[in-house]
Design a protein around this motif. Structure first.
Motif, mmCIF file in Angstrom:
data_model
loop_
_atom_site.group_PDB
_atom_site.id
_atom_site.type_symbol
_atom_site.label_atom_id
_atom_site.label_comp_id
_atom_site.label_asym_id
_atom_site.label_seq_id
_atom_site.Cartn_x
_atom_site.Cartn_y
_atom_site.Cartn_z
ATOM 1 N N ALA A 1 -2.198 9.526 0.081
ATOM 2 C CA ALA A 1 -3.049 10.021 1.167
ATOM 3 C C ALA A 1 -2.356 11.110 1.988
ATOM 4 O O ALA A 1 -2.989 12.083 2.398
ATOM 5 C CB ALA A 1 -3.464 8.870 2.083
ATOM 6 N N ARG A 2 -1.056 10.942 2.237
ATOM 7 C CA ARG A 2 -0.326 11.881 3.091
ATOM 8 C C ARG A 2 0.332 13.010 2.313
ATOM 9 O O ARG A 2 0.721 14.019 2.895
ATOM 10 C CB ARG A 2 0.771 11.142 3.879
ATOM 11 C CG ARG A 2 0.312 10.199 4.943
ATOM 12 C CD ARG A 2 -0.307 10.853 6.170
ATOM 13 N NE ARG A 2 0.397 11.961 6.770
ATOM 14 C CZ ARG A 2 1.328 11.871 7.700
ATOM 15 N NH1 ARG A 2 1.696 10.715 8.164
ATOM 16 N NH2 ARG A 2 1.897 12.947 8.187
ATOM 17 N N GLN B 1 -0.648 4.180 -1.989
ATOM 18 C CA GLN B 1 -1.849 4.724 -1.349
ATOM 19 C C GLN B 1 -1.474 5.584 -0.143
ATOM 20 O O GLN B 1 -2.046 6.651 0.075
ATOM 21 C CB GLN B 1 -2.805 3.600 -0.921
ATOM 22 C CG GLN B 1 -3.469 2.887 -2.069
ATOM 23 C CD GLN B 1 -2.600 1.778 -2.682
ATOM 24 O OE1 GLN B 1 -1.513 1.481 -2.198
ATOM 25 N NE2 GLN B 1 -3.079 1.190 -3.772
ATOM 26 N N ARG B 2 -0.502 5.108 0.646
ATOM 27 C CA ARG B 2 -0.072 5.884 1.813
ATOM 28 C C ARG B 2 0.555 7.203 1.390
ATOM 29 O O ARG B 2 0.290 8.250 1.979
ATOM 30 C CB ARG B 2 0.897 5.081 2.684
ATOM 31 C CG ARG B 2 0.204 3.961 3.448
ATOM 32 C CD ARG B 2 1.138 3.229 4.415
ATOM 33 N NE ARG B 2 2.088 2.413 3.684
ATOM 34 C CZ ARG B 2 3.425 2.508 3.784
ATOM 35 N NH1 ARG B 2 3.966 3.380 4.599
ATOM 36 N NH2 ARG B 2 4.205 1.731 3.080
ATOM 37 N N SER C 1 4.268 11.380 12.204
ATOM 38 C CA SER C 1 2.885 11.615 12.625
ATOM 39 C C SER C 1 2.696 13.092 12.871
ATOM 40 O O SER C 1 3.615 13.797 13.230
ATOM 41 C CB SER C 1 2.550 10.879 13.919
ATOM 42 O OG SER C 1 3.419 9.845 14.179
ATOM 43 N N ASP D 1 8.589 1.592 -0.333
ATOM 44 C CA ASP D 1 8.136 1.989 0.998
ATOM 45 C C ASP D 1 7.966 3.497 1.023
ATOM 46 O O ASP D 1 8.499 4.220 0.179
ATOM 47 C CB ASP D 1 9.144 1.549 2.067
ATOM 48 C CG ASP D 1 8.554 1.506 3.470
ATOM 49 O OD1 ASP D 1 7.318 1.701 3.630
ATOM 50 O OD2 ASP D 1 9.319 1.288 4.421
ATOM 51 N N TYR D 2 7.231 3.950 2.009
ATOM 52 C CA TYR D 2 6.982 5.368 2.214
ATOM 53 C C TYR D 2 6.794 5.574 3.710
ATOM 54 O O TYR D 2 6.162 4.761 4.386
ATOM 55 C CB TYR D 2 5.723 5.799 1.458
ATOM 56 C CG TYR D 2 5.198 7.150 1.876
ATOM 57 C CD1 TYR D 2 5.758 8.316 1.370
ATOM 58 C CD2 TYR D 2 4.178 7.270 2.809
ATOM 59 C CE1 TYR D 2 5.295 9.566 1.762
ATOM 60 C CE2 TYR D 2 3.716 8.510 3.219
ATOM 61 C CZ TYR D 2 4.276 9.642 2.687
ATOM 62 O OH TYR D 2 3.830 10.874 3.099
ATOM 63 N N TRP D 3 7.346 6.664 4.220
ATOM 64 C CA TRP D 3 7.182 6.995 5.633
ATOM 65 C C TRP D 3 7.036 8.498 5.781
ATOM 66 O O TRP D 3 7.687 9.277 5.081
ATOM 67 C CB TRP D 3 8.391 6.509 6.446
ATOM 68 C CG TRP D 3 8.261 6.867 7.888
ATOM 69 C CD1 TRP D 3 7.585 6.174 8.844
ATOM 70 C CD2 TRP D 3 8.802 8.012 8.549
ATOM 71 N NE1 TRP D 3 7.664 6.837 10.056
ATOM 72 C CE2 TRP D 3 8.404 7.957 9.895
ATOM 73 C CE3 TRP D 3 9.575 9.090 8.111
ATOM 74 C CZ2 TRP D 3 8.766 8.932 10.820
ATOM 75 C CZ3 TRP D 3 9.926 10.075 9.030
ATOM 76 C CH2 TRP D 3 9.521 9.976 10.375
ATOM 77 N N ASP E 1 0.812 -1.216 0.000
ATOM 78 C CA ASP E 1 0.000 0.000 0.000
ATOM 79 C C ASP E 1 0.851 1.275 0.000
ATOM 80 O O ASP E 1 0.364 2.348 0.347
ATOM 81 C CB ASP E 1 -0.948 -0.012 1.196
ATOM 82 C CG ASP E 1 -0.219 0.095 2.532
ATOM 83 O OD1 ASP E 1 1.032 -0.070 2.577
ATOM 84 O OD2 ASP E 1 -0.885 0.349 3.551
#
Length: 172
Positions: free
Chosen positions: A137-138, A133-134, A171, A166-168, A130
């Protein structure tokens, strides 16, 4: 490097910057940005990627982001401060990456939006799980990073050839 082993490029946006009365190029990190830089560094270490090279914009906020992130690393990769990364378009960033020596397997590019996000979008012809998508969304907030993989020499890096692995993002 094995021919079958993919190369990895991490596209890392600088952390949250402050807005003092200085030129855009000289803007320093905000307190939040200093915390997020260290957190991003820990997440990069957790990725297990052994970086050979870091390409960093010469802007103050990118240099500070990298300095704080790399303190978390067990091994500091060679770092090149590259003026062309500041305010660069995705095409200009690809041109910089195309110059990477072929003995470099894993690189991190520390830069700015909209170029970094645009480059992640343009390079990623595919995505794992995902990750896309992540990222969609971010968006690409301060201190976010995307991990992309591709095969072949650096000079073959072009739109659509990479996989978003990957994605990070920190928060809120």
């Amino acid at each position: 490097m094995s021919v079958a082993e993919p190369r990895r490029i991490v596209l890392f946006r600088h952390a949250k910057a402050d807005w003092p009365q200085v030129t855009d190029h000289e803007r320093p990190l905000a307190d939040r940005g200093r915390k997020e830089s260290a957190e991003a560094g820990r997440r990069l270490v957790d990725s297990g990627i052994p970086f050979d090279l870091a390409l960093c914009s010469t802007a103050t906020r990118t240099r500070e982001t990298w300095k704080l992130a790399v303190q978390e690393f067990p091994h500091r990769p060679k770092t090149v401060y590259e003026e062309r990364i500041y305010e660069a378009s995705p095409g200009e960033l690809i041109a910089v990456l195309n110059e990477t020596p072929d003995d470099v397997q894993n690189a991190v590019l520390i830069g700015h939006n909209p170029g970094v996000q645009g480059l992640a979008d343009v390079l990623a012809g595919a995505a794992e799980g995902d990750a896309r998508q992540r990222m969609s969304a971010r968006g690409f907030p301060a201190a976010a990073f995307a991990v992309l993989t591709f095969s072949g020499p650096w000079k073959s890096l072009e739109p659509g050839v990479a996989t978003l692995a990957d994605y990070w993002a920190p928060s809120d």
